[in-house]
Design a protein around this motif. Structure first.
Motif, PDB file in Angstrom:
ATOM      1  N   GLY A 215       0.700  -1.288  -0.133  1.00 31.81           N
ATOM      2  CA  GLY A 215      -0.128  -0.322   0.065  1.00 31.81           C
ATOM      3  C   GLY A 215       0.702   1.688   0.093  1.00 31.81           C
ATOM      4  N   GLN A 218       1.178   6.431   5.442  1.00 27.09           N
ATOM      5  CA  GLN A 218      -0.275   6.999   5.809  1.00 27.09           C
ATOM      6  C   GLN A 218      -0.174   8.074   6.367  1.00 27.09           C
ATOM      7  OE1 GLN A 218      -3.798   4.338   7.000  1.00 27.09           O
ATOM      8  NE2 GLN A 218      -2.953   2.520   5.305  1.00 27.09           N
ATOM      9  N   THR A 249      -6.342  -0.249  12.341  1.00 24.75           N
ATOM     10  CA  THR A 249      -6.405  -1.378  11.502  1.00 24.75           C
ATOM     11  C   THR A 249      -5.489  -2.314  11.358  1.00 24.75           C
ATOM     12  OG1 THR A 249      -6.671  -1.058   9.846  1.00 24.75           O
ATOM     13  CG2 THR A 249      -8.731  -0.987  10.905  1.00 24.75           C
ATOM     14  N   ASP A 251      -4.054  -3.258   8.493  1.00 29.97           N
ATOM     15  CA  ASP A 251      -4.093  -2.750   7.475  1.00 29.97           C
ATOM     16  C   ASP A 251      -3.399  -0.743   8.175  1.00 29.97           C
ATOM     17  OD1 ASP A 251      -4.286  -4.744   6.119  1.00 29.97           O
ATOM     18  OD2 ASP A 251      -6.370  -4.239   6.093  1.00 29.97           O
ATOM     19  N   VAL A 253      -5.205   1.542   9.280  1.00 28.72           N
ATOM     20  CA  VAL A 253      -6.874   2.125   8.725  1.00 28.72           C
ATOM     21  C   VAL A 253      -7.092   3.290  10.487  1.00 28.72           C
ATOM     22  CG1 VAL A 253      -9.080   2.628   8.649  1.00 28.72           C
ATOM     23  CG2 VAL A 253      -8.438   1.767   6.961  1.00 28.72           C
ATOM     24  N   THR A 311     -13.430  -2.461  10.211  1.00 24.54           N
ATOM     25  CA  THR A 311     -14.300  -1.701   9.232  1.00 24.54           C
ATOM     26  C   THR A 311     -14.801  -2.888   8.381  1.00 24.54           C
ATOM     27  OG1 THR A 311     -11.910  -2.813   8.264  1.00 24.54           O
ATOM     28  CG2 THR A 311     -11.530  -0.745   9.838  1.00 24.54           C
ATOM     29  N   ASP A 312     -15.274  -3.614   8.275  1.00 21.71           N
ATOM     30  CA  ASP A 312     -15.431  -4.948   7.523  1.00 21.71           C
ATOM     31  C   ASP A 312     -16.825  -4.752   8.134  1.00 21.71           C
ATOM     32  OD1 ASP A 312     -13.177  -4.390   6.120  1.00 21.71           O
ATOM     33  OD2 ASP A 312     -13.281  -7.162   6.567  1.00 21.71           O
ATOM     34  N   LYS A 327     -16.051  -4.706   2.577  1.00 25.78           N
ATOM     35  CA  LYS A 327     -14.397  -4.039   3.086  1.00 25.78           C
ATOM     36  C   LYS A 327     -15.244  -2.442   2.937  1.00 25.78           C
ATOM     37  CE  LYS A 327     -11.063  -7.346   2.457  1.00 25.78           C
ATOM     38  NZ  LYS A 327     -10.791  -7.769   3.487  1.00 25.78           N
ATOM     39  N   CYS A 328     -15.250  -1.727   4.209  1.00 21.08           N
ATOM     40  CA  CYS A 328     -15.198  -0.274   3.555  1.00 21.08           C
ATOM     41  C   CYS A 328     -13.944   0.336   4.261  1.00 21.08           C
ATOM     42  CB  CYS A 328     -17.035  -0.066   4.921  1.00 21.08           C
ATOM     43  SG  CYS A 328     -17.996  -1.129   5.050  1.00 21.08           S
ATOM     44  N   LYS A 329     -13.228  -0.117   4.810  1.00 23.93           N
ATOM     45  CA  LYS A 329     -11.850   0.630   4.825  1.00 23.93           C
ATOM     46  C   LYS A 329     -11.962   1.815   5.598  1.00 23.93           C
ATOM     47  CE  LYS A 329     -10.055  -0.811   0.395  1.00 23.93           C
ATOM     48  NZ  LYS A 329      -9.502  -0.081  -1.165  1.00 23.93           N
TER      49      LYS A 329
END
Length: 1182
Positions: A215, A218, A249, A251, A253, A311-312, A327-329
């Protein structure tokens, strides 16, 4: 998610690092120049540890919990035990910045400003490696194979266990982005090792072990000082200059804030395997938080949507168990689901999804609308075209485009809201308030409808399928049920935390509470069973239960409410409940109760469900009878009771309805004969006999056969009685029955005899057959039981059964390997074809097995068999041909047996002269096609060998020459080659002693005779001994025409004195033969034997001239000098005259073979029979 402070403490110095003991019981803090040990349960300071002389920057605990390490600005590393004792100290050249234990090998990595070291308990020294920049942080991979180093110049160096650099990662900011904290994801479920990196370029980034970034970077908007994963790797904690700890998260988030502090957060860690977090700050504050993750979910009928990993969103079909992940991220704050709509609230927007199709099992969602706006709400509801936001007392209705269409202001806080259906755009909402008001609101109507008001606050609501009843759970955990129309409280039940009506049955609801599930039907008492969690839905037999974070569909049999309806004889209502889901046993019970209640329609449906054809046939027959006009319910119920096994009740009803015959029939079929007698008519003998017969049948079936036999006999059922006796082997009872039966009763008598025969009692079976007069069966009995003597005796009296006796007898003999006797039996039975077949098979077997003496015997028997058949004029010529052929084969195999034994066995039982004679005999007698099994090589080899031994060298040489032209087996090869060579050293002549003499013409014949076994001069056939194969001193003569065999015998037996007369020989020639005739003349030649006179004449022709005698010559012969072969017709007798009366010759009276008397007697003594035909010495001749 919310954070709850568990405890807090404050140290004198900045908290630089924190480490948990792996079991989570202790917490080690680096504060100033000391280590502080805390109890995690209550925040008690257990012990400060002194050992460093300067500020302690880092601390790390080994995975096995046995030791931990600390690093300080005093350039030293101290290893401590779990008992808080320092055991080892080593130093670097600069201040220690970070330490980390290998999770697998427990190797310790310690990093300073200029180098890093690797130490393990097994090593005495520390291996150190130079670094190009100051190392700020380090972390091992899960498998302990690689160590990641974060440096001040913005480089991440990944090293192996030996310290060698494998991967180098350069952050974009370089030295402007120092790597302040790194951590590998501890999850075992990830395919690759993932490294989380926090740098002072105010970025968080993720990398694979290979150095490839996952990715994008961030932005954080603050300087991160610490990063750490939860134990399973699902979340990340991050703290720094923003004076708070944030939850991300895996990831990256951001989900929210764990706790706000008053100064920079330098370290934060997660307690192993828990949701507890500890935070250490610049000002020395230590805070211990518990993170509580709330359940965010929504339910509509059989679809359940819930938040996963923050987030999901996962939508689960509770019936098919299908799941789909969305998946809403971003952090999912609220979820609402209704029919084909799904609404998800995120921090900055609301997403509206819809199903692709109207299919009830479709699980594919797509985005329908996005409302890009931040909303604050307590509850979220979605309808077909609207979303409803609930914020304390206010309800707002928004279109999917985000436009507010309507708003309702309530009197009190909204505690519960639910969509109860309706047409699109006009759905109804059920709303419960804290003040006890319950309202119904339509989304297209500004005015709320008050359904009712109660005194207590509403916790949960549901409306029945027909919208006539309302169930409420209040704040006192009481479930109250109201009639919506009358506002009447129908009933209330305690201990409830949630309630749901059955969507398929108006009168059923369930509520949960106190660890129990309660099911209530109508006004019946509550049925209770254990269940953890909250009831959120009730559909048919499935109850949807939410427990902790998951929902499950529990299959609950509706047995209890069904039985409550059955108790009140409400069969149709009970059937409706059963349709929701009950066990097969419950269905059967419903069917039986309905049947007894004569509700045949309900009973029929229930029996169809359990597939009970027997009861369905009963119901069908009752319905047919009702159609025909029968209305007697007692009779119907009696049939039902009889099917159910309630026989006495059925009998009473039969009697009451005037059908006593049905009761009698029922009891008889059930073998309940004592009860059946109560329903017998006025002594009807037919009915009585039927009852006794059935009683006997019953006794037979329940293993009481003797009682059954007696009953059958008394009922006149003799056949059944005999069958039982026969099956149980009761011979005595069978005999008794057979003797009592009349001889006219053939069927039972025949059955008796059959069973007696099976039970090995042939004598009694014979007695029974005699009683019947069945002689054919009696013969079969004797044959089957192999009682041949009785069979033969019966055959003598009744010749018509001869074939029935002798043919099976012959077959039995053949099966028992008594083939010769079998052949005789076939012959006796007149089965000539079978007799010949047996002999032919025996012969073929004997030849195949090289039993040539047996082959000779069987060929002789075959020849005699053919001679016997030749008496039939139709077969005479063919059978006589076969007779002579088989006679020749018998003679050949008899002689060849000695040759075979001589060549195969190591020791010979025959004299050389005998073998010599046999070899010559066989060579002269063999046809062009050598018979099967006879080897010319063996004959010639034996002849050559014996000729050489007896001085017949010429013949031996001839035999060896002949052998050279034949295929020689390998085992004879060497002997024949040697004999061929050695015979050439012998004279070329034969010994005169071996030369055979013709006793008719006194001519010496050569040893090798081209004419065969006849004289080369007079052509007289030689007569050989069947044992030594010498030429016997016999001359065959023939009777003059007109003299019969009987007359010839009488003339020879006269033994009269010989007259003095002249006997002359006279040759008479005709067209076919020459005959030598002895005639009488008047000139006397003295006392010379007229037979021997002039036998030694010189024959001129090549034709054989037989000796023909007249009556006078016959009269002159002595009986002891003449041997006669008395062949049975159609053959004529053969006459032989001995020319040396003093040398005795014996002829076997059975096979007519000639022997020297001494040889014959010796052979008979040895074998007990004739060596040729095997006739015992005591047997009479033919």
């Amino acid at each position: 998610m919310r954070a709850v402070l568990t405890w807090r403490d404050k140290a004198e110095h900045c908290i630089n690092d924190i480490a948990f003991k792996p079991d989570g019981t202790q917490l080690i803090l680096a504060a100033g120049n000391r280590l502080l040990v805390y109890d995690t349960s209550d925040g008690t300071l257990l012990q400060p540890l002194k050992g460093h002389k300067d500020t302690v920057y880092c601390v790390a605990y080994a995975k096995d919990g046995k030791r931990f390490a600390s690093g300080s600005a005093d350039k030293s590393v101290i290893i401590w035990t779990s008992k808080l004792e320092g055991i080892l100290k080593y130093t670097h050249n600069d201040a220690i910045q970070c330490v980390s234990y290998n999770p697998i090998t427990h190797q310790l990595a310690s990093c300073s400003s200029s180098d890093f070291g690797l130490w393990s308990p097994e090593q005495k020294s520390v291996s150190k490696h130079k670094s190009s920049s100051k190392i700020i942080c380090c972390s091992w991979t899960n498998d302990g194979q690689y160590l990641a180093l974060g440096m001040f110049n913005g480089i991440i160096s990944i090293r192996n266990k030996n310290g060698e650099e494998k991967v180098k990662i350069e952050r974009p900011g370089g030295s402007l982005s120092p790597i302040w904290s790194i951590c590998w994801n501890p999850s075992r479920e990830e395919r690759n090792d993932i490294l989380a990196v926090a740098d002072w370029g105010q970025k968080i980034s993720f990398y694979q072990l290979s150095g490839k970034q996952i990715g994008k970077d961030q932005a954080l908007n603050f300087d991160p000082c610490c990063i750490s994963y939860f134990t399973k790797g699902e979340y990340i904690l991050l703290g720094g200059s923003d004076k708070q700890v944030s939850l991300f998260t895996k990831d990256g988030v951001r989900l929210g804030t764990v706790g706000e502090q008053n100064s920079w957060v330098w370290t934060c860690q997660v307690k192993p395997d828990s949701n507890y977090v500890v935070v250490g700050c610049q000002d020395g504050t230590i805070s211990f938080y518990q993170l509580i993750f709330s359940t965010v979910h929504g339910l509509y009928k059989d679809r359940y949507a819930y938040r996963d990993s923050m987030t999901d969103v996962i939508v689960q079909h509770l019936i098919t168990e299908q799941k789909v992940r969305i998946k809403c991220k971003a952090l999912v704050k609220k979820i609402a689901i209704y029919r084909n709509r799904l609404a998800i609230q995120l921090p900055e927007k609301i997403l509206i999804y819809e199903l692709y199709s109207e299919d009830s099992s479709d699980m594919h969602y797509r985005v329908k609308e996005k409302i890009i706006k931040k909303f604050e709400c307590n509850l979220l509801v979605v309808c077909a075209n609207h979303i409803i936001l609930c914020q304390e007392k206010r309800l707002q209705c928004l279109s999917f485009s985000g436009v507010k269409e309507r708003e309702w202001q309530m009197e009190s806080l909204i505690r519960y809201i639910k969509v109860i259906g309706g047409p699109p755009g006009r759905e109804g909402l059920l709303v419960g308030l804290k003040n006890g008001q319950i309202l119904k609101i339509f989304v297209d109507n500004l005015f709320a409808i008050i359904l009712l008001k109660q005194a207590t606050a509403v916790r949960c609501l549901d409306m029945s399928a027909s919208r006539k009843k309302l169930a409420v759970v209040d704040e006192n955990d009481t479930c109250l049920v109201y009639d919506i129309d009358t506002k009447e409280l129908l009933f209330q039940e305690p201990n409830a935390n949630s309630v749901a009506w059955n969507t398929q049955c108006e009168d059923m609801l369930c509520f949960s509470g106190g660890g129990y599930l309660n099911i209530k039907a109508s006004t019946f008492p509550v049925h209770r069973q254990k269940l953890q969690g909250f009831v959120v839905g009730y559909n048919g037999s499935k109850i949807f239960c939410l427990h902790v974070f998951s929902i499950s569909a529990v299959e609950v049999p509706q047995s209890a409410p069904m039985y409550q309806y059955l108790d009140r004889k409400l069969f149709k209502e009970a059937y409706q409940i059963a349709c929701l889901g009950v066990t097969d046993t419950d269905w059967r019970e419903l069917a039986m109760e309905a049947l007894e209640g004569l509700d045949f329609e309900t009973a029929k449906k229930a029996f169809i469900r359990v597939q009970d054809l027997r009861y369905l046939e009963l119901i069908s027959s009752i319905e047919e009878r009702k159609k025909r006009g029968e209305t007697n319910n007692d009779l119907f119920l009696a049939d039902v009771f009889s099917y159910q096994g309630k026989f006495h009740e059925a009998a009473k009803l039969y009697k009451r309805s005037g059908h006593e015959n049905l009761a009698l029939e029922m009891y008889t079929d059930l073998c309940m004969f004592e009860y059946a007698k109560d329903f017998l008519g006025s002594g009807d003998p037919k009915e009585t006999k039927m009852l006794i017969t059935k009683q006997a049948d019953w006794a037979r079936n329940i293993k009481e056969p003797k009682a059954a036999v007696e009953m059958y006999i008394s009922a006149g059922e003799h056949v059944k009685a005999i069958e039982i006796c026969g099956d149980h082997g009761w011979v005595d009872m069978l005999i008794d029955i057979a003797r009592k039966l009349d001889k006219a009763e053939r069927e039972p008598l025949l059955l008796c005899a059959t069973y007696l025969k099976k039970l090995d009692s042939p004598g009694y079976a014979a007695e029974t057959y005699l009683k019947m007069g069945d002689l054919k069966s009696l013969v079969q009995l004797h044959v089957e039981t192999q009682r041949w003597d009785e069979a033969f005796a019966l055959g003598e009296k009744h010749p018509e059964f001869k074939d029935d006796i002798y043919v099976p007898y012959a077959q039995w003999l053949a099966e028992n390997d008594r083939f010769e006797e079998a052949q005789k039996a076939f012959h006796k039975a007149g089965r000539q074809r079978e007799a010949v077949q047996v002999l032919e098979q025996l012969t073929n077997n004997a030849v195949a097995e090289s039993r040539f003496n047996d082959a000779a015997y069987y060929y002789w028997m075959l020849s005699m068999q053919c001679l016997d058949i030749a008496q039939d004029p139709a077969q005479k010529d063919m059978m006589l041909g076969k007779f002579h052929h088989f006679q020749r084969l018998a003679e050949l195999y008899h002689g060849y047996h000695a040759i075979h034994r001589h060549t195969e066995d190591p020791f010979s039982v025959h004299r050389p002269e005998t073998l010599f004679n046999i070899s010559r005999f066989l060579l002269h007698s063999l046809p062009k096609d050598t018979p099967l099994g006879i080897s010319k090589v063996k004959i010639l080899f034996t002849l050559a060998k014996q000729s050489k031994a007896l001085g017949a060298y010429r013949l031996a040489r001839h035999a060896y020459d002949k052998l050279c032209g034949l295929y020689i087996p390998a085992r004879f090869q060497k002997s024949i080659e040697l004999g061929t060579l050695t015979i050439r050293a012998k004279p070329f002549h034969d010994s005169e002693e071996l030369v055979p003499l013709c006793y008719r013409c006194s001519t010496n014949n050569p040893l090798l005779n081209n004419l065969g076994n006849v004289c080369i001069n007079c052509r007289q056939p030689f007569v050989f001994s069947a044992s030594s194969y010498d030429v016997l001193h016999l001359v065959e003569f023939y009777l003059e025409e007109g003299i019969t065999d009987e007359e010839a015998i009488s003339l020879i037996d006269l033994e009269v004195p010989r007259p003095k007369q002249d006997n002359r020989q006279q040759e008479i020639a005709n067209s076919s033969s020459q005959i030598l005739r002895l005639v009488e003349t008047k000139d006397s030649m003295g006392d010379e034997d007229p037979f021997t006179a002039k036998l030694s004449f010189e024959q001129g022709g090549s034709e054989f001239v037989p000796v023909v005698v007249s009556r006078l010559v016959l009269r002159s012969m002595s009986r002891r000098d003449v041997l006669i072969k008395r062949w049975p017709p159609p053959l004529r007798w053969q006459y032989f005259r001995s020319l040396l009366p003093d040398a005795s010759i014996t002829m076997c009276p059975s096979c007519f073979q000639m022997f020297h008397s001494e040889d014959y007697e010796l052979l008979v003594l040895q074998h007990g029979c004739c060596p040729y035909c095997r006739r015992c010495k005591d047997d009479p001749g033919p």
